[in-house]
Scaffold this active site. Structure first.
Site, PDB file in Angstrom:
ATOM      1  N   GLU A 102      41.075  42.081  38.952  1.00 23.07           N
ATOM      2  CA  GLU A 102      40.566  42.820  39.805  1.00 23.07           C
ATOM      3  C   GLU A 102      38.878  43.171  39.659  1.00 23.07           C
ATOM      4  O   GLU A 102      38.134  43.116  40.974  1.00 23.07           O
ATOM      5  CB  GLU A 102      41.055  44.306  39.854  1.00 23.07           C
ATOM      6  CG  GLU A 102      42.324  44.258  40.438  1.00 23.07           C
ATOM      7  CD  GLU A 102      43.698  43.609  39.460  1.00 23.07           C
ATOM      8  OE1 GLU A 102      44.713  43.276  39.911  1.00 23.07           O
ATOM      9  OE2 GLU A 102      43.285  43.552  38.522  1.00 23.07           O
TER      10      GLU A 102
ATOM     11  N   HIS B 164      51.899  51.689  38.211  1.00 23.29           N
ATOM     12  CA  HIS B 164      51.963  51.029  39.461  1.00 23.29           C
ATOM     13  C   HIS B 164      52.247  52.069  40.666  1.00 23.29           C
ATOM     14  O   HIS B 164      52.514  51.543  41.712  1.00 23.29           O
ATOM     15  CB  HIS B 164      52.788  49.954  39.445  1.00 23.29           C
ATOM     16  CG  HIS B 164      52.505  48.762  38.589  1.00 23.29           C
ATOM     17  ND1 HIS B 164      52.845  48.782  37.228  1.00 23.29           N
ATOM     18  CD2 HIS B 164      52.578  47.689  38.598  1.00 23.29           C
ATOM     19  CE1 HIS B 164      52.340  47.824  36.616  1.00 23.29           C
ATOM     20  NE2 HIS B 164      52.408  46.858  37.466  1.00 23.29           N
TER      21      HIS B 164
END
Length: 325
Positions: free
Chosen positions: A60, A129
């Site tokens: 990312e 998550h």
């Protein structure tokens, strides 16, 4: 109007913008050959090719940073995160660089990038998550934050976000991807910073964003059915910019306010909205502002307990009755 689901609405928005503007591209983890982790980009690689739909490594910091650099040079990237929890890996790129670039360049450099993906709990994928970081994102000047609750809003808001010259964090909810609704064919835009009154009412304002709006509407039905209480439901749609006018007009009409969100209570969007109401509509209130949030703990993995941790219809219904005492 055609009835499509939330993920299809997002796909329609991206396809229309890719076809409209040659500078729009889609990048992210598994957006191409795998058709997207949640199949939002299904078929787009085959339709537009690998120069417009680009698979990235699972890094990312790397691909978000690359997208920010590209946006400064005139590209309009749509960046998909598999889970929005991973925004933290690119925190420096998003909040220290993208958010500040226009200001620090004296308005000479825009950063027209959209970073989108699922930001929610409720899918039993554990605490790492399941983040809902709207308030963290909205804290930073220069960043816009959008959280649509319906397929109609998802398409119209995403198209506006892609055309915006500032970085936009577009937070979806995995549990809404299959939800259906009427969505017009072709072009329409929903401006960022304009809330929607999802249900008119006179007795209490239930304000929120994202999937919490679906729960709020069901609670409003229950209040009407059991107690003849007419709850107004206000969907922010956009966290920053924030439509204070619609919030305050609703509270001035109903004289009571309840905020609902899936985020944790400490320093949340609801805390900010409660402060705004207290500062600008205090004389209209007949009761203190109340909030329904996720229970203040890391996201619980156990499915039955996670359902209790998140706002649900019963908790919203009970809180509304408490405000109406």
């Amino acid at each position: 109007m055609p009835v499509i689901n939330y993920r299809e609405a997002l796909r329609h928005a991206m396809c229309e913008e890719i076809e409209r503007d040659p500078n729009v591209i889609l990048m992210g983890e598994e957006v191409g050959q795998f058709n997207g982790a949640y199949k939002v980009s299904e078929g787009m690689l085959a339709k537009y090719g690998p120069k417009r739909v680009i698979d990235t490594p699972i890094s990312e910091a790397g691909f978000i940073g690359m997208g920010i650099g590209a946006s400064m040079l005139g590209v309009r990237p749509i960046m998909e995160l598999m889970f929005f929890s991973f925004y933290s890996v690119a925190f420096d790129q998003i909040f220290n660089n993208a958010a500040n670039m226009r200001y620090m360049s004296g308005g000479l450099t825009n950063v027209p990038i959209v970073i989108r993906g699922p930001a929610n709990g409720g899918t039993n994928v554990g605490a790492t998550h399941s983040h809902t970081p709207e308030s963290i994102a909205a804290y930073h000047p220069g960043i816009k934050v959008v959280v649509p609750s319906t397929p109609y809003d998802a398409k119209g808001l995403l198209k506006s976000a892609i055309r915006d010259n500032d970085p936009v964090l577009f937070m979806e909810n995995t549990m809404l991807y299959g939800e259906t609704g009427e969505v017009p064919d072709g072009e329409y835009l929903i401006p960022l910073g304009k809330a929607n009154v999802s249900r008119e009412g006179t007795d209490i304002s239930i304000i929120g964003h994202g999937r919490a709006i679906q729960m709020a509407l069901k609670a409003a039905d229950l209040l009407k059915e059991k107690h003849n209480i007419n709850a107004e439901v206000v969907d922010l749609r956009s966290i920053r910019p924030l439509d204070e006018e619609t919030i305050l007009n609703s509270v001035k009409k109903t004289n009571r306010a309840l905020y609902v969100e899936e985020a944790k209570p400490f320093c949340s969007v609801g805390a900010m909205v409660a402060c705004i109401i207290q500062e600008k509509a205090f004389d209209y209130l007949d009761a203190p502002v109340k909030r329904v949030t996720s229970i203040d703990a890391p996201a619980i993995y156990c499915p039955p307990l996670e359902k209790v941790q998140l706002p649900n219809v019963d908790r919203i219904y009970a809180a509304a009755l408490d405000v109406l005492k």
